[in-house]
Design a protein around this motif. Structure first.
Motif, short mmCIF file in Angstrom:
data_model
loop_
_atom_site.label_atom_id
_atom_site.label_comp_id
_atom_site.label_asym_id
_atom_site.label_seq_id
_atom_site.Cartn_x
_atom_site.Cartn_y
_atom_site.Cartn_z
N PRO A 129 0.80 -1.23 0.00
CA PRO A 129 0.00 0.00 0.00
C PRO A 129 0.83 1.28 0.00
CG PRO A 129 0.09 -0.89 2.21
CD PRO A 129 0.82 -1.88 1.33
N LEU A 130 2.17 1.13 0.02
CA LEU A 130 3.07 2.29 -0.01
C LEU A 130 2.77 3.25 1.14
CD1 LEU A 130 2.98 2.89 -3.88
CD2 LEU A 130 4.71 1.64 -2.57
N LYS A 131 2.49 2.65 2.30
CA LYS A 131 2.24 3.38 3.54
C LYS A 131 1.01 4.29 3.46
CE LYS A 131 7.14 3.29 4.81
NZ LYS A 131 8.33 4.09 5.20
N ASP A 132 0.15 4.01 2.51
CA ASP A 132 -1.12 4.76 2.37
C ASP A 132 -0.89 6.26 2.24
OD1 ASP A 132 -2.88 2.50 2.52
OD2 ASP A 132 -2.51 2.42 4.68
N PRO A 159 -9.51 5.88 0.44
CA PRO A 159 -8.80 5.16 -0.62
C PRO A 159 -7.37 5.68 -0.82
CG PRO A 159 -10.28 6.76 -1.58
CD PRO A 159 -10.55 6.78 -0.11
N THR A 160 -6.46 4.74 -1.00
CA THR A 160 -5.08 5.09 -1.30
C THR A 160 -4.59 4.24 -2.46
OG1 THR A 160 -4.22 3.52 0.34
CG2 THR A 160 -4.57 5.81 1.06
N GLN A 161 -3.56 4.74 -3.12
CA GLN A 161 -3.00 4.07 -4.28
C GLN A 161 -1.79 3.23 -3.89
OE1 GLN A 161 -4.11 4.37 -7.75
NE2 GLN A 161 -2.87 2.52 -7.68
N GLN A 200 -5.60 -0.55 -5.82
CA GLN A 200 -6.10 0.48 -4.92
C GLN A 200 -6.55 -0.15 -3.61
OE1 GLN A 200 -9.05 2.59 -7.21
NE2 GLN A 200 -7.51 3.53 -8.52
N HIS A 201 -6.39 0.59 -2.52
CA HIS A 201 -6.69 0.10 -1.18
C HIS A 201 -7.82 0.93 -0.58
CE1 HIS A 201 -2.91 -2.37 -0.66
NE2 HIS A 201 -2.64 -1.66 -1.75
N TYR A 202 -8.82 0.24 -0.03
CA TYR A 202 -9.96 0.91 0.60
C TYR A 202 -10.11 0.40 2.02
CZ TYR A 202 -11.25 2.72 -3.97
OH TYR A 202 -11.23 3.39 -5.16
N GLN A 203 -10.41 1.31 2.94
CA GLN A 203 -10.55 0.96 4.34
C GLN A 203 -11.81 1.58 4.91
OE1 GLN A 203 -6.60 1.45 6.46
NE2 GLN A 203 -6.11 2.43 4.52
N GLY A 204 -12.61 0.76 5.57
CA GLY A 204 -13.83 1.25 6.20
C GLY A 204 -13.59 1.56 7.66
#
Length: 322
Positions: free
Chosen positions: A273-276, A288-290, A295-299
């Motif tokens: 996640p490249l440290k978000d 969302p982060t790249q 792509q990374h999504y967190q709830g």
């Protein structure tokens, strides 16, 4: 009003208790969800949880989903193709032939007129994270894009701004191909498709067999293949792959398997996640982060969804890993 056939391939993982997928409750949920889809929409769904694989197929008729068998139907996965390019990049990184922080120019056989601004140089990482700021439209041939790069003069700091860029990923794939003195499609087959026995996945529409392709309703009332336009090989790596749910389940499993075989382990390296630190502008409520193309999504919970979508005018695909 002309109705179009739409195929949405959804390949998901991570249900906490997969047995519920076989209950009436889950079937009722699907029926309610899909009933809002346009008439004649076709939907293919694959679900993976450890050693369990479930596949569902539906077509919307008279406002209701009718069960069909379509897990073998070929369709364009669109930009999900980029996740394969991410894996092939990490193979190069793992073997030491490329670094995420290498300047693009180090691996580019042509000349970039100006690749540095205020001390920041265009890098492989910028291409893999949509932060290069390079031209993204219109889609053009590799020859034309090379000409563009020979004239470009940066007036911004690379890496500061995220903007989704198909051309950047196409260039990244071209650099990987040139490093291996072959085509991207050959590297894809040799290192991923053959290894995972993805025997019904193809690098482009020209390569895929004519039979068993999803069909779309055209404006004149006839049916035909669902594809946006005939991409040249420069763009296959960013959106050209043809596959089906049967094969995409294999791709998901390669991205999930804790005991993945060593000759394909580079696939999961792309999940970083490249440290978000790189913010994505879509669905901001999920932070969302790249990552490296993914792509990374967190709830609200600690769960992290790693995903990628693929879109064409009459087709959408979505792949997510919990």
């Amino acid at each position: 009003m002309k109705l179009k056939t739409l195929l949405i391939a959804i390949v998901l993982f991570g249900f906490p208790h997969l047995s519920f997928s076989q209950t009436n409750k889950f079937q009722n949920y699907l029926a309610d969800f899909l009933s809002s889809f346009p008439e004649n929409t076709e939907v293919a769904i694959g679900i993976v949880d450890k050693d369990t694989v479930l596949k569902y197929g539906y077509r919307i008729k008279n406002g209701k989903p009718v069960t069909i068998q379509n897990s073998a139907t070929l369709f364009e996965i669109g930009s999900i193709s980029k996740t394969f390019t991410a894996a092939l990049l990490m193979k190069e990184v793992e073997e030491g032939t490329m670094s995420l922080f290498d300047p693009i120019q180090k691996h580019f056989s042509s000349e970039i007129r100006q690749d540095t601004y205020q001390g920041e140089t265009l890098s492989i990482l910028h291409l893999a994270t949509h932060t290069s700021g390079l031209k993204k439209n219109p889609l053009m041939s590799y020859k034309r894009y090379t000409h563009y790069l020979s004239k470009v003069e940066l007036d911004y700091v690379p890496g500061l701004q995220w903007e989704y860029n198909n051309m950047g990923v196409s260039l990244l794939a071209k650099l990987i191909a040139e490093k291996n003195h072959t085509r991207w499609s050959n590297i894809l087959k040799q290192n991923i498709l053959i290894t995972l026995e993805m025997n019904h996945t193809y690098s482009n529409i020209k390569e895929a067999p004519q039979e068993n392709r999803v069909q779309c309703l055209k404006k004149n009332g006839s049916t035909g293949d669902c594809y946006f336009h005939k991409m040249d090989d420069f763009h296959w790596a960013s959106g050209g792959i043809i596959s089906n749910v049967d094969d995409m389940v294999k791709w998901i499993r390669a991205n999930l398997d804790n005991d993945i075989q060593t000759d394909i382990a580079f696939v999961q390296k792309a999940h970083d996640p490249l440290k978000d630190t790189i913010k994505v502008q879509y669905f901001t409520r999920y932070n969302p982060t790249q990552g490296i193309i993914w792509q990374h999504y967190q709830g609200a919970s600690e769960n992290r969804i790693i995903c990628h979508a693929g879109h064409k005018p009459q087709l959408s695909a979505f792949l997510a890993i919990d």
